[in-house]
Design an enzyme around this catalytic site. Structure first.
Site, mmCIF file in Angstrom:
data_model
loop_
_atom_site.group_PDB
_atom_site.id
_atom_site.type_symbol
_atom_site.label_atom_id
_atom_site.label_comp_id
_atom_site.label_asym_id
_atom_site.label_seq_id
_atom_site.Cartn_x
_atom_site.Cartn_y
_atom_site.Cartn_z
ATOM 1 N N GLU A 1 0.808 -1.230 0.000
ATOM 2 C CA GLU A 1 0.000 0.000 0.000
ATOM 3 C C GLU A 1 0.834 1.270 0.000
ATOM 4 O OE1 GLU A 1 -3.099 -0.126 2.922
ATOM 5 O OE2 GLU A 1 -4.124 -1.764 1.884
ATOM 6 N N GLU B 1 -5.723 -8.652 0.732
ATOM 7 C CA GLU B 1 -6.442 -8.223 1.940
ATOM 8 C C GLU B 1 -7.896 -8.011 1.566
ATOM 9 O OE1 GLU B 1 -4.772 -4.943 4.233
ATOM 10 O OE2 GLU B 1 -2.741 -5.639 3.822
HETATM 11 C C1 BGP Z 1 -4.424 -1.982 5.212
HETATM 12 C C2 BGP Z 1 -3.099 -2.424 5.743
HETATM 13 C C3 BGP Z 1 -3.141 -3.421 6.830
HETATM 14 C C4 BGP Z 1 -4.370 -3.393 7.704
HETATM 15 C C5 BGP Z 1 -5.650 -3.007 7.007
HETATM 16 C C6 BGP Z 1 -6.786 -2.589 7.906
HETATM 17 O O1 BGP Z 1 -4.317 -0.636 4.880
HETATM 18 O O2 BGP Z 1 -2.310 -2.972 4.713
HETATM 19 O O3 BGP Z 1 -1.931 -3.403 7.499
HETATM 20 O O4 BGP Z 1 -4.184 -2.924 8.951
HETATM 21 O O5 BGP Z 1 -5.491 -2.000 6.058
HETATM 22 O O6 BGP Z 1 -6.632 -1.268 8.335
HETATM 23 P P1 BGP Z 1 -6.799 -0.860 9.837
HETATM 24 O O7 BGP Z 1 -5.793 -1.608 10.593
HETATM 25 O O8 BGP Z 1 -6.569 0.616 9.880
HETATM 26 O O9 BGP Z 1 -8.199 -1.213 10.183
#
Ligand code: BGP
Length: 467
Positions: free
Chosen positions: A168, A363
């Protein structure tokens, strides 16, 4: 609908994801150096965000892999903690204990036929390099990332086929403190984050090039956050706005990674930041020669945008955008929508733009505040999120999209980037909360048992003949 049995190919990579700083713990021990993720979470001054323990995966390695085996995973997407391997960020020191930790993990996965999908850099840039030369704002970071990536491929390339360079990048550029970039002057902060953006593009292109030339059997790509933007209403200017958001935020990075050119949407941004000449001709040819050979996409939901004030797509001002709730959709407590058909739409968009590119969803997940009741967690909303999104994934494959894997976020409860342990995504529950480490015991949630059945049936149980 015909051929339901063939929707998910036989060797489809049913996986699950984590990232190092969010699960490992042991942030300040076992030879590891400090990363921006450690500092950033400490700065928030909450026990909840502290990476010292996270969910203690470092000390639960065997148990956690056994849970993956019980779940029936075919793939596991995780990241290597840059400073666990290279404590100073560069090759001045190698932490053998850290290297051996990842060998142990990889050996366990391979022994159990779980395909590793490994991210090189997931939000945990070495803090020593921020102190040394301001991190990604300097071209020095290109060389250090390249040296780190080359080291990883040499060390682990025999065990890892699927690599991801940077997780990301587009989110980090939008939230530059994740990169360790700070500046009180907003214009300067914007300029620095765009310089970092370009430097990361060149750095990963060099790694893509290395893999193309020397390791033809390996797969390497970026992990891009695809913000699928919906217009608030059908007015043309709102539709155009949504398209521009996608171009600027997600497609510009995918274009560079897969096509090797700087798209006009990015050139506009660089011009606006006054750095249109920052990238040299030599670097431009590196971008051309170094392209990815698959695409990893982090996709959670659609986001609905509204226009605030006037908007010129040639010089888009992000201040003129407002995120609004879509009345047709459900939301998490943190305002992330539940929109499975949005996933099918997103997959079609990708396939139209990059025909037949291999895609892994790295993800995709649903967050909740959760508590344990008699050793159980009844996460019915997550079960239905999985069901509906996997169904749309199957239909996307039917549409002709070349999806080869699906790794929901997250395999296990972990530290959320901004909300600590409060915001849980895991298939496995971890007994700790924001301010108390508790037992750190692991418990299978309902979604664990559900996903296990999905994997066992290779997705067929979701796609009934009536769909
Ligand atoms: C993405 C990241 C992750 C993860 C996810 C959820 O942006 O790659 O590392 O954490 O989002 O986001 P958050 O943890 O802010 O809910």
């Amino acid at each position: 609908m015909k051929n339901i049995d063939a929707f998910f190919q036989k060797n489809f990579l049913w996986g699950a994801s984590t990232s190092a700083f969010q699960v490992e713990g042991a942030a300040y021990s076992h030879g590891k150096g400090v990363s921006v993720a450690d500092i950033r979470t400490k700065k928030k001054n909450d026990v909840q965000m502290d990476t010292t323990v996270s969910v203690d995966h470092y000390n639960h390695l065997e148990e956690d892999v056994q849970l993956m085996v019980d779940l029936g995973l075919k793939a596991y997407r995780f990241s290597i903690n840059w400073t666990r391997v290279l404590p100073n960020g560069d090759l001045s020191k190698i932490n053998d204990e850290g290297v051996q930790f990842y060998h142990r993990l990889l050996d366990l996965l391979i022994k159990n036929n779980i395909e590793p999908i490994v991210t090189m850099f997931h939000f945990d840039f070495p803090y020593a390099l921020v102190e040394k030369y301001d991190g990604w704002v300097s071209k020095n970071a290109i060389e250090d990332f390249y040296a780190y990536a080359s080291f990883l491929i040499k060390e682990f390339g025999g065990k890892v086929r699927y690599w991801l360079t940077i997780n990301e990048q587009n989110v980090m550029v939008g939230q530059p403190e994740i990169l360790g970039i700070e500046d009180e002057n907003k214009t300067e902060l914007y300029r620095k984050s765009q310089i970092a953006n370009i430097n990361m593009c060149v750095a990963q292109a060099k790694v893509f090039k290395l893999v193309r030339e020397k390791y033809p059997d390996l797969k390497i790509g970026p992990a891009v956050s695809y913000i699928t933007a919906l217009p608030e209403n059908g007015e043309s200017q709102n539709v155009l706005l949504a398209k521009t958001v996608e171009d600027m935020f997600s497609f510009s990075l995918m274009d560079i990674s897969l096509r090797g050119n700087l798209p006009k949407s990015l050139m506009n941004v660089l011009e606006e930041a006054g750095i249109e000449n920052y990238i040299s001709d030599e670097e431009k040819s590196i971008l051309k020669e170094g392209t990815a050979n698959y695409l990893a996409v982090n996709w959670y939901c659609t986001t609905t945008f509204k226009l605030k004030g006037s908007f010129d797509p040639k010089t888009p001002q992000l201040e003129n955008l407002e995120i609004v709730k879509n009345p047709n959709l459900d939301y998490t407590k943190w305002n992330w929508s539940f929109d499975p058909i949005g996933l099918r739409y997103a997959m079609q968009q990708l396939n139209d733009r990059y025909p037949n590119v291999e895609i892994i969803i790295t993800e995709c997940g649903w967050s909740e505040e959760e508590t344990l009741e008699d050793g159980q967690v009844h996460d019915s909303k997550r079960v239905s999120y999985l069901k509906e999104h996997i169904k749309q994934l199957g239909l996307s494959i039917y549409d002709g999209v070349n999806i080869i894997g699906f790794c929901p976020w997250s395999f296990i409860d972990l530290l959320s980037v901004n909300d600590g342990m409060e915001k849980r995504y895991g298939l496995v529950y971890v007994d700790r909360d924001n301010f108390n480490k508790k037992t750190l015991n692991r418990y299978r949630k309902d979604s664990f048992y559900y996903y296990k059945e999905v994997i066992k049936s290779n997705g067929k149980m979701i796609l009934s003949k009536d769909d």
